[in-house]
Design a protein around this motif. Structure first.
Motif, PDB file in Angstrom:
ATOM      1  N   LYS A  36     -10.756   2.148   1.162  1.00 21.55           N
ATOM      2  CA  LYS A  36      -9.490   2.577   1.746  1.00 21.55           C
ATOM      3  C   LYS A  36      -9.161   1.722   2.963  1.00 21.55           C
ATOM      4  N   VAL A  37      -7.880   1.665   3.303  1.00 26.96           N
ATOM      5  CA  VAL A  37      -7.435   0.860   4.437  1.00 26.96           C
ATOM      6  C   VAL A  37      -6.121   1.438   4.961  1.00 26.96           C
ATOM      7  N   SER A  38      -5.878   1.276   6.232  1.00 29.87           N
ATOM      8  CA  SER A  38      -4.591   1.695   6.797  1.00 29.87           C
ATOM      9  C   SER A  38      -3.646   0.505   6.827  1.00 29.87           C
ATOM     10  N   LEU A  65       0.858  -1.184   0.000  1.00 33.65           N
ATOM     11  CA  LEU A  65       0.000   0.000   0.000  1.00 33.65           C
ATOM     12  C   LEU A  65       0.900   1.243   0.000  1.00 33.65           C
ATOM     13  N   PRO A  66       1.281   1.717  -1.186  1.00 31.69           N
ATOM     14  CA  PRO A  66       2.245   2.816  -1.243  1.00 31.69           C
ATOM     15  C   PRO A  66       1.696   4.148  -0.750  1.00 31.69           C
ATOM     16  N   ASP A  67       0.397   4.351  -0.873  1.00 34.50           N
ATOM     17  CA  ASP A  67      -0.177   5.653  -0.517  1.00 34.50           C
ATOM     18  C   ASP A  67      -1.503   5.440   0.203  1.00 34.50           C
ATOM     19  N   LEU A  68      -1.567   5.887   1.453  1.00 34.44           N
ATOM     20  CA  LEU A  68      -2.783   5.716   2.245  1.00 34.44           C
ATOM     21  C   LEU A  68      -3.957   6.497   1.680  1.00 34.44           C
ATOM     22  N   HIS A  69      -3.672   7.558   0.931  1.00 31.43           N
ATOM     23  CA  HIS A  69      -4.744   8.431   0.456  1.00 31.43           C
ATOM     24  C   HIS A  69      -5.357   7.974  -0.868  1.00 31.43           C
ATOM     25  N   GLU A  70      -4.663   7.049  -1.528  1.00 31.53           N
ATOM     26  CA  GLU A  70      -5.180   6.535  -2.786  1.00 31.53           C
ATOM     27  C   GLU A  70      -6.173   5.399  -2.528  1.00 31.53           C
ATOM     28  N   PRO A  71      -7.229   5.323  -3.305  1.00 25.39           N
ATOM     29  CA  PRO A  71      -8.171   4.212  -3.135  1.00 25.39           C
ATOM     30  C   PRO A  71      -7.515   2.882  -3.487  1.00 25.39           C
ATOM     31  N   LEU A  72      -8.013   1.829  -2.861  1.00 25.63           N
ATOM     32  CA  LEU A  72      -7.500   0.497  -3.143  1.00 25.63           C
ATOM     33  C   LEU A  72      -7.891   0.061  -4.548  1.00 25.63           C
ATOM     34  N   SER A  73      -7.094  -0.858  -5.072  1.00 23.87           N
ATOM     35  CA  SER A  73      -7.482  -1.505  -6.320  1.00 23.87           C
ATOM     36  C   SER A  73      -8.729  -2.344  -6.055  1.00 23.87           C
TER      37      SER A  73
END
Length: 395
Positions: free
Chosen positions: A125-127, A58-66
């Motif tokens: 999204k996920v942390s 997960l490179p970016d927390l602010h980007e939506p998941l695939s």
């Protein structure tokens, strides 16, 4: 008479180490550690997966998941570490497995659907979560258990985790429990109308057993010669003697006299407390035998054993026994001449202690309803509701 604190100080002045012995891990519960325990590796020793599911990058927390990830394989618990190919792939992971290289987030199975070789994600999204990071519990070389601690069930898990198949513990003293009195018969015998069955010796035996000590039980009739011969032998053969009865002011209460004849140094006899005032304590200097001679009433015996002997034993073998502090649930009249161990129950709603009515220190059956004893110091004024005092729990 002396005060409770003076008596306790004298008892604790006789604390003693009985050496060290090595025991198997499976025999260590309830024993006192005689060594500090250190972590032999990081705990956990690797970044550990905490949930069954998939591992992703997960490179970016602010980007939506695939919306979906191609399943690359499965990282099982106990299997060598795998490497996640890229951010479009995932690895199925099991709880306890090592985190795959390049992975930094776990998504549980409850939040995905596995179909056609892909993991379809139900959240946007996920942390970075569900990872138990290496050395977050303890680092290699860190002290995890301290010398003197009484080993409990949870400690056993720690000892096994750091590879302690054998543990150095404080060696236990040998003990004999002695009842006296012609009115006592064995538990399997029908008593005559003027007799009762032995009970105190079994309570004391069980209490010692909880500490890992298997004591011998003996009974001596109310005869000076018999007492002199038998106690003389037991003083030589055991580290501690626990006696029940024969220490008050009755015509047949010969114990103090006989112990004096045997060369046992009396440290005190009679404490300003109720129950258990006639308690006698001494030590034989030649054999270093400690003698705890309790009055015969069951509650008196039990209170003195819990408060004085348990504190002596724990201080001798490891760390001192710390009592809880409990809040009194109702007002009680003051006691200007004697400190009091009052039988109490714990309120199921607020945990405060409530006095328990019973028929005095001879009321053995009251112990079945007793959660413990509250120690109230000598004083003129009433003990007020809301005040806090030492609480000695029934063991």
């Amino acid at each position: 008479m002396i005060t409770i604190q003076e008596a306790l100080d004298l008892v604790l002045s006789q604390k003693q180490s009985y050496g060290i012995e090595e025991v198997l891990l499976t025999e260590a519960v309830g024993r006192f550690l005689a060594e500090d325990i250190f972590a032999d590796r990081d705990a956990p020793p690797f970044d550990r997966v905490m949930m069954d599911g998939i591992a992703i990058s997960l490179p970016d927390l602010h980007e939506p998941l695939s919306t979906n990830y191609t399943i690359q394989g499965t990282q099982a618990a106990g299997a060598p570490q795998m490497t996640l190919a890229d951010t479009s792939h995932c690895l199925e992971v099991m709880t306890g497995a090592i985190l795959p290289i390049n992975a930094d987030t776990i998504i549980p199975y409850e939040e995905i659907e596995i179909k056609d070789g892909k993991a379809h994600v139900h959240i946007e999204k996920v942390s970075k979560r569900f990872i138990h990071y290496q050395a977050s519990d303890s680092k290699k070389g860190e002290k995890v258990l301290e010398k003197g601690k009484k080993i409990n069930v949870a400690d056993l898990g720690i000892l096994s985790t750091v590879g302690k198949a054998k543990i150095n513990v404080a060696k236990l003293p040998s003990a004999a429990i002695i009842s006296t009195g012609d009115e006592l018969v064995d538990v399997d015998q029908p008593p005559l109308p003027h007799q009762i069955r032995k009970s105190n010796v079994y309570s004391l035996w069980a209490s010692l057993k909880q500490e890992g000590i298997t004591a011998e039980m003996h009974h001596i009739i109310d005869d000076k010669d018999a007492l002199r011969i038998k106690l003389g032998q037991l003083v030589r053969d055991f580290d501690i003697l626990l006696l029940s009865g024969g220490v008050s002011k009755g015509k047949f209460d010969h114990i103090p006299e006989i112990l004096n004849e045997l060369g046992v140094q009396k440290l005190f006899h009679r404490i300003a407390q109720r129950p258990g005032k006639p308690f006698w304590f001494g030590v034989h200097k030649d054999y270093n035998t400690k003698i705890f001679a309790y009055p015969g009433n069951p509650v008196s015996t039990y209170v003195n054993h819990l408060f004085y002997f348990k504190q002596w034993l724990h201080s001798s073998l490891g760390k001192a026994w710390a009592f809880e502090i409990k809040e009194l649930g109702e007002e009680i009249p003051g006691s200007p001449h004697l400190a009091k161990f009052i039988s109490v129950r714990l309120s199921p709603t607020n945990g405060k202690v409530l006095p328990l009515n019973h028929n005095g220190s001879g009321d053995l059956f009251s112990l079945a309803q007793t959660d413990g004893f509250l120690l109230l110091p000598q004083r003129e004024d009433s003990y007020q509701k809301g005040e806090k005092f030492q609480f000695i729990a029934i063991q």
